[in-house]
Motif scaffolding. Structure first.
Motif, PDB file in Angstrom:
ATOM      1  N   PRO A 167      36.796  22.318  42.793  1.00 34.94           N
ATOM      2  CA  PRO A 167      36.642  23.751  43.048  1.00 34.94           C
ATOM      3  C   PRO A 167      37.035  24.602  41.834  1.00 34.94           C
ATOM      4  O   PRO A 167      37.839  24.181  41.006  1.00 34.94           O
ATOM      5  N   LYS A 168      36.447  25.794  41.784  1.00 36.43           N
ATOM      6  CA  LYS A 168      36.860  26.761  40.760  1.00 36.43           C
ATOM      7  C   LYS A 168      38.036  27.573  41.309  1.00 36.43           C
ATOM      8  O   LYS A 168      37.927  28.203  42.375  1.00 36.43           O
ATOM      9  N   VAL A 169      39.149  27.555  40.569  1.00 36.43           N
ATOM     10  CA  VAL A 169      40.364  28.249  40.991  1.00 36.43           C
ATOM     11  C   VAL A 169      40.698  29.307  39.936  1.00 36.43           C
ATOM     12  O   VAL A 169      40.795  28.997  38.749  1.00 36.43           O
ATOM     13  N   VAL A 170      40.853  30.546  40.377  1.00 36.72           N
ATOM     14  CA  VAL A 170      41.126  31.644  39.438  1.00 36.72           C
ATOM     15  C   VAL A 170      42.483  32.271  39.743  1.00 36.72           C
ATOM     16  O   VAL A 170      42.720  32.758  40.852  1.00 36.72           O
ATOM     17  N   LEU A 171      43.356  32.236  38.754  1.00 36.10           N
ATOM     18  CA  LEU A 171      44.639  32.956  38.833  1.00 36.10           C
ATOM     19  C   LEU A 171      44.421  34.335  38.242  1.00 36.10           C
ATOM     20  O   LEU A 171      44.089  34.465  37.057  1.00 36.10           O
ATOM     21  N   THR A 172      44.574  35.372  39.071  1.00 36.67           N
ATOM     22  CA  THR A 172      44.353  36.723  38.561  1.00 36.67           C
ATOM     23  C   THR A 172      45.596  37.588  38.680  1.00 36.67           C
ATOM     24  O   THR A 172      46.233  37.645  39.733  1.00 36.67           O
ATOM     25  N   TRP A 173      45.946  38.241  37.578  1.00 40.54           N
ATOM     26  CA  TRP A 173      46.985  39.258  37.590  1.00 40.54           C
ATOM     27  C   TRP A 173      46.547  40.404  38.505  1.00 40.54           C
ATOM     28  O   TRP A 173      45.358  40.668  38.665  1.00 40.54           O
ATOM     29  N   ALA A 174      47.529  41.061  39.132  1.00 44.65           N
ATOM     30  CA  ALA A 174      47.235  42.257  39.939  1.00 44.65           C
ATOM     31  C   ALA A 174      48.411  43.214  39.789  1.00 44.65           C
ATOM     32  O   ALA A 174      49.522  42.790  39.461  1.00 44.65           O
ATOM     33  N   PRO A 175      48.188  44.488  40.013  1.00 51.88           N
ATOM     34  CA  PRO A 175      49.241  45.479  39.704  1.00 51.88           C
ATOM     35  C   PRO A 175      50.379  45.486  40.725  1.00 51.88           C
ATOM     36  O   PRO A 175      50.213  45.098  41.879  1.00 51.88           O
ATOM     37  N   HIS A 176      51.529  45.969  40.290  1.00 48.25           N
ATOM     38  CA  HIS A 176      52.729  46.015  41.129  1.00 48.25           C
ATOM     39  C   HIS A 176      53.619  47.146  40.618  1.00 48.25           C
ATOM     40  O   HIS A 176      53.519  47.535  39.454  1.00 48.25           O
ATOM     41  N   CYS A 177      54.507  47.630  41.505  1.00 45.46           N
ATOM     42  CA  CYS A 177      55.343  48.769  41.112  1.00 45.46           C
ATOM     43  C   CYS A 177      56.659  48.341  40.452  1.00 45.46           C
ATOM     44  O   CYS A 177      57.384  49.171  39.918  1.00 45.46           O
ATOM     45  N   ARG A 178      56.985  47.065  40.507  1.00 45.45           N
ATOM     46  CA  ARG A 178      58.236  46.586  39.908  1.00 45.45           C
ATOM     47  C   ARG A 178      57.949  45.462  38.912  1.00 45.45           C
ATOM     48  O   ARG A 178      56.926  44.783  39.009  1.00 45.45           O
ATOM     49  N   ALA A 179      58.899  45.254  38.008  1.00 45.92           N
ATOM     50  CA  ALA A 179      58.755  44.182  37.017  1.00 45.92           C
ATOM     51  C   ALA A 179      59.119  42.848  37.669  1.00 45.92           C
ATOM     52  O   ALA A 179      60.257  42.664  38.124  1.00 45.92           O
ATOM     53  N   LYS A 251      58.479  43.799  30.604  1.00 44.25           N
ATOM     54  CA  LYS A 251      58.004  45.173  30.819  1.00 44.25           C
ATOM     55  C   LYS A 251      56.745  45.212  31.680  1.00 44.25           C
ATOM     56  O   LYS A 251      55.991  44.240  31.781  1.00 44.25           O
ATOM     57  N   ILE A 252      56.524  46.377  32.288  1.00 46.54           N
ATOM     58  CA  ILE A 252      55.271  46.654  32.983  1.00 46.54           C
ATOM     59  C   ILE A 252      54.347  47.325  31.977  1.00 46.54           C
ATOM     60  O   ILE A 252      54.622  48.435  31.523  1.00 46.54           O
ATOM     61  N   LEU A 253      53.266  46.649  31.601  1.00 42.00           N
ATOM     62  CA  LEU A 253      52.355  47.209  30.596  1.00 42.00           C
ATOM     63  C   LEU A 253      51.176  47.930  31.251  1.00 42.00           C
ATOM     64  O   LEU A 253      50.502  48.717  30.615  1.00 42.00           O
ATOM     65  N   SER A 254      50.919  47.610  32.505  1.00 40.98           N
ATOM     66  CA  SER A 254      49.745  48.203  33.161  1.00 40.98           C
ATOM     67  C   SER A 254      49.978  48.275  34.661  1.00 40.98           C
ATOM     68  O   SER A 254      50.648  47.395  35.235  1.00 40.98           O
ATOM     69  N   LYS A 255      49.449  49.330  35.274  1.00 39.12           N
ATOM     70  CA  LYS A 255      49.384  49.386  36.739  1.00 39.12           C
ATOM     71  C   LYS A 255      47.928  49.621  37.161  1.00 39.12           C
ATOM     72  O   LYS A 255      47.664  50.283  38.168  1.00 39.12           O
ATOM     73  N   ASP A 256      47.014  49.041  36.413  1.00 38.00           N
ATOM     74  CA  ASP A 256      45.589  49.288  36.604  1.00 38.00           C
ATOM     75  C   ASP A 256      45.123  48.799  37.976  1.00 38.00           C
ATOM     76  O   ASP A 256      44.998  47.603  38.226  1.00 38.00           O
ATOM     77  N   MET A 257      44.837  49.778  38.867  1.00 38.57           N
ATOM     78  CA  MET A 257      44.502  49.442  40.246  1.00 38.57           C
ATOM     79  C   MET A 257      43.094  48.846  40.370  1.00 38.57           C
ATOM     80  O   MET A 257      42.718  48.409  41.471  1.00 38.57           O
ATOM     81  N   SER A 258      42.337  48.821  39.302  1.00 41.93           N
ATOM     82  CA  SER A 258      41.019  48.175  39.394  1.00 41.93           C
ATOM     83  C   SER A 258      41.184  46.656  39.516  1.00 41.93           C
ATOM     84  O   SER A 258      40.227  45.946  39.829  1.00 41.93           O
ATOM     85  N   TRP A 259      42.394  46.150  39.267  1.00 41.75           N
ATOM     86  CA  TRP A 259      42.655  44.706  39.403  1.00 41.75           C
ATOM     87  C   TRP A 259      43.061  44.315  40.837  1.00 41.75           C
ATOM     88  O   TRP A 259      43.160  43.119  41.147  1.00 41.75           O
ATOM     89  N   THR A 260      43.330  45.297  41.674  1.00 42.59           N
ATOM     90  CA  THR A 260      43.656  45.001  43.082  1.00 42.59           C
ATOM     91  C   THR A 260      42.498  44.261  43.750  1.00 42.59           C
ATOM     92  O   THR A 260      41.350  44.672  43.625  1.00 42.59           O
ATOM     93  N   ILE A 261      42.821  43.183  44.460  1.00 44.96           N
ATOM     94  CA  ILE A 261      41.756  42.386  45.086  1.00 44.96           C
ATOM     95  C   ILE A 261      41.305  43.038  46.390  1.00 44.96           C
ATOM     96  O   ILE A 261      42.061  43.087  47.364  1.00 44.96           O
ATOM     97  N   ASP A 262      40.066  43.522  46.382  1.00 45.60           N
ATOM     98  CA  ASP A 262      39.498  44.112  47.596  1.00 45.60           C
ATOM     99  C   ASP A 262      38.210  43.359  47.956  1.00 45.60           C
ATOM    100  O   ASP A 262      37.880  42.345  47.327  1.00 45.60           O
ATOM    101  N   ALA A 263      37.533  43.858  48.967  1.00 50.25           N
ATOM    102  CA  ALA A 263      36.339  43.152  49.449  1.00 50.25           C
ATOM    103  C   ALA A 263      35.296  43.016  48.350  1.00 50.25           C
ATOM    104  O   ALA A 263      34.597  41.991  48.257  1.00 50.25           O
TER     105      ALA A 263
END
Lengths: 320, 320, 320
Positions: A167-179, A251-263
């Motif tokens: 299978p193809k397995v993808v580890l993806t970063w996603a935004p968060h409010c804390r380090a 450090k938190i370098l980004s809070k880019d919400m386009s990385w949030t996993i949605d439908a």
């Protein structure tokens, strides 16, 4: 098995997976191994899943369990020699650790990254002292840089749900409010590299994991490209690992919400499953509809924590 | 039995009482039921009696026990959908509760009334989420509105000490310096209404319990009249239940010390016994001489908490 | 054995030592004694060694163990009669203690000296209430004035390492930055006086232990003279016991670093062993090289805490 920190410690992964299957089908079948054996679980940090699942696993094996909550603030250990201990540290680790080893047969330790001193964290300073001075087998219940019980449980879950042999397995970063520490993505990457999967890591620039964990994984900065055709999407936030610039460590370098996993993100995949180690912040890491969908594996992953812990403790008991 | 919150859950009371007698005489006689079964005790609030007696009861039955102290302040659960969790709540109950269910066979929950939102408390919002999402049998170790392990222990104690077939039992309000929940009087009333006793409730105006708990009890605002001829005096403070005026919910409407149970109050009874669930404030609820007299049942009541818990957990185990 | 506070409670010491040897060789050999018996460990103060070793000992004996951490601040017990309890104390000890006794077979209590009221501390006010009101055998896990599980473990360690039939044992005061109780030196003195050793106590003027603990020991104010020819050096700090001047009770009268045990101090001995109960402040009590030398017994002492606890609990179980 005397220590459990890295994927190498468990040896052949196919063998480990078939042992996990056997344990899951017969979780009370190995109680002779644990009789009159004591597990000491030492927590320098809070825990829900790890505390409950590891305790359950040890009891499945017939062990006695002692849980020690160390309030990192209240119980400070001196680590240097030659010091006059007239400050707030009332005990030296050179005494405390062998003493703890006296009263048990196996030690599990949770000690998170401080995220202020990269060298100290990545040297695994605390946990290595337990290995060196306790006289007992030691396994990680999440250390500064690894969380192998989680990665093993994730691998078991992928094995149980995969629809093709590689299978193809993808580890993806996603935004968060804390380090947050990198222990979970580090271990997940290490285990996926060792497993028979097509493994991709995707994250914003600056969030590159330490090369020893990235290993042979493909790294793709375009999240959409990474997710295309994925069978499993493993979302997780982590703070800057400080690989390029050590001064950015933690450090938190980004809070880019386009990385949030949605439908929409999931629509790019091969009818893929959503995975996360929990606890998860909804709305930041993942949307409600994705985590609640029938393609969400977060609860099966958590349930498999009991199994990964039982296999690991069983292996340690067998080697005593 | 899949849940234990209300008297109906235990079924026929005479049967339950004879089972309690059997368990008390042979408390280690049912260990086959609990073998390789795990009780998870979840405390959102402090506990002395409930913690010790329930743990003891489960161990009597041969179970493994895991105790989880949830600091309500530190471990906040998000309860709403559609929220971006970027505040102080790090986990959603929709994940936390099924995860806890993964690692155990039976769940006990303690979660007190907040006393600020009557509707929220009386809807049993927290505990009902455990019932709905944990996938496990759930019993109350005192919830927002009920404390049935206490009421069952009280009933066993009355059964053991009654001197006539239908004793007069009086639940009387007594003053206190802090605002207390209504869980204990609610459950006591519910259980006494279901038992074969002559049941009277007495309290100052404004302290009327919720009608669903008052049921068929006689309510008497004159404490002396209520106590006359009583075989058992069950004293307890509670804050305003907010039945007449919801805005008074959780308030202290009276600290009238004439309601404190002293020797004179007891002299009005039929050589009656004094009861209280503990902890008790001496000098407010009851005087030293009454609670220390040979007609005080506070310690036998506490001792019977082990028995009520054992019967309840035994019933749950039998239904697994 | 119904209580364990003083050396007299254990009876003949040679018999106790040979029982310790037997238990150490066969620590799981007495599980029939503990079956369906529950130990309640009550901590009013923090603990590392005592918590782990006592719990391990009880589990060795097949007991169930319940650990109750009482935050002395949060859970205040009223001790006086005739009081209106409208302050911060929510339960009276006259209820709390018998209730705790309801749910167990044996009680261990840790309750340190407050060091402000000598009479209160030396009357063992708290622990004696457990003896009087719990209805259960009670043993000390360090009380205001004694720590007999430690002293017994120390005696076992001396027995295991002595090179002549009547070794010279020296208890020496050493400096510390905080005011510490006298429980450890009190019990060590009491046990050494009862054992077949040549026992000397050395300390600065003003640090004299209570005469009932000093007993027949030789007291020597010149530390060098005391240490000459010693087979075992037992270092420990304690605050002023207030024997000569009760108003000095609990005070630090000296921080004289010439009392710190270093290599020169050890050179005065008969190739002696270094002992300390832990936790120890390096640089104040002892230097790194002495505590790390092959003549340091601090870890064997700690390991023998499991054995002393097991003998004591075994004796109590045999008397039930």
């Amino acid at each position: 098995m005397r220590t459990f920190f890295n994927v190498e410690d468990i040896g052949d992964l196919n063998k480990a997976l078939s042992e996990a299957k056997e344990v899951k089908a017969n979780r009370f079948g190995f109680q002779g191994l644990g009789k009159n054996k004591t597990l000491l679980m030492i927590f320098f940090n809070n825990s829900l899943r790890t505390r409950l699942s590891t305790q359950k696993a040890a009891m499945n094996l017939g062990m006695n369990v002692i849980v020690l909550d160390v309030n990192a603030g209240a119980w400070k250990l001196e680590t240097e020699r030659g010091v006059i201990m007239d400050g707030d540290k009332s005990e030296h680790l050179l005494e405390a650790i062998p003493v703890m080893g006296c009263y048990c047969d196996v030690i599990g330790v949770r000690s998170f990254a401080g995220l202020s001193d990269r060298e100290y964290d990545y040297a695994e300073t605390i946990v290595n002292q337990f290995v060196k001075y306790s006289g007992r087998p030691v396994f990680a219940m999440e250390t500064a840089t690894v969380h192998p019980l989680q990665a093993f449980a994730d691998l078991i879950t992928i094995e149980e749900h995969k629809k093709n042999s590689r299978p193809k397995v993808v580890l993806t970063w996603a935004p968060h409010c804390r380090a947050l520490p990198q222990a979970v993505p580090n271990s997940f990457a290490q285990w996926m590299n060792a497993a028979d999967v097509d493994f991709v890591i995707t994250q914003p620039h600056g969030y590159e994991l330490d090369p020893k964990f990235v290993g042979s994984a493909r790294v793709e900065y375009d999240q959409k490209k990474a997710l295309e055709g994925a069978d499993f999407v493993y979302a997780k936030n982590w703070s800057c690992p400080g690989v390029e610039n050590a001064s950015d460590y933690g450090k938190i370098l980004s809070k880019d919400m386009s990385w949030t996993i949605d439908a929409e993100h999931m629509s790019w995949t091969n009818d893929g499953y959503f995975m996360h180690c929990l606890p998860v912040r909804r709305g930041l890491i993942v949307t409600d509809d994705v985590i609640e969908s029938d393609h969400s594996l977060v609860i099966p992953e958590a349930a498999n924590r009991e199994i990964s812990a039982e296999v690991v403790i069983k292996r340690i008991l067998e080697s005593l």
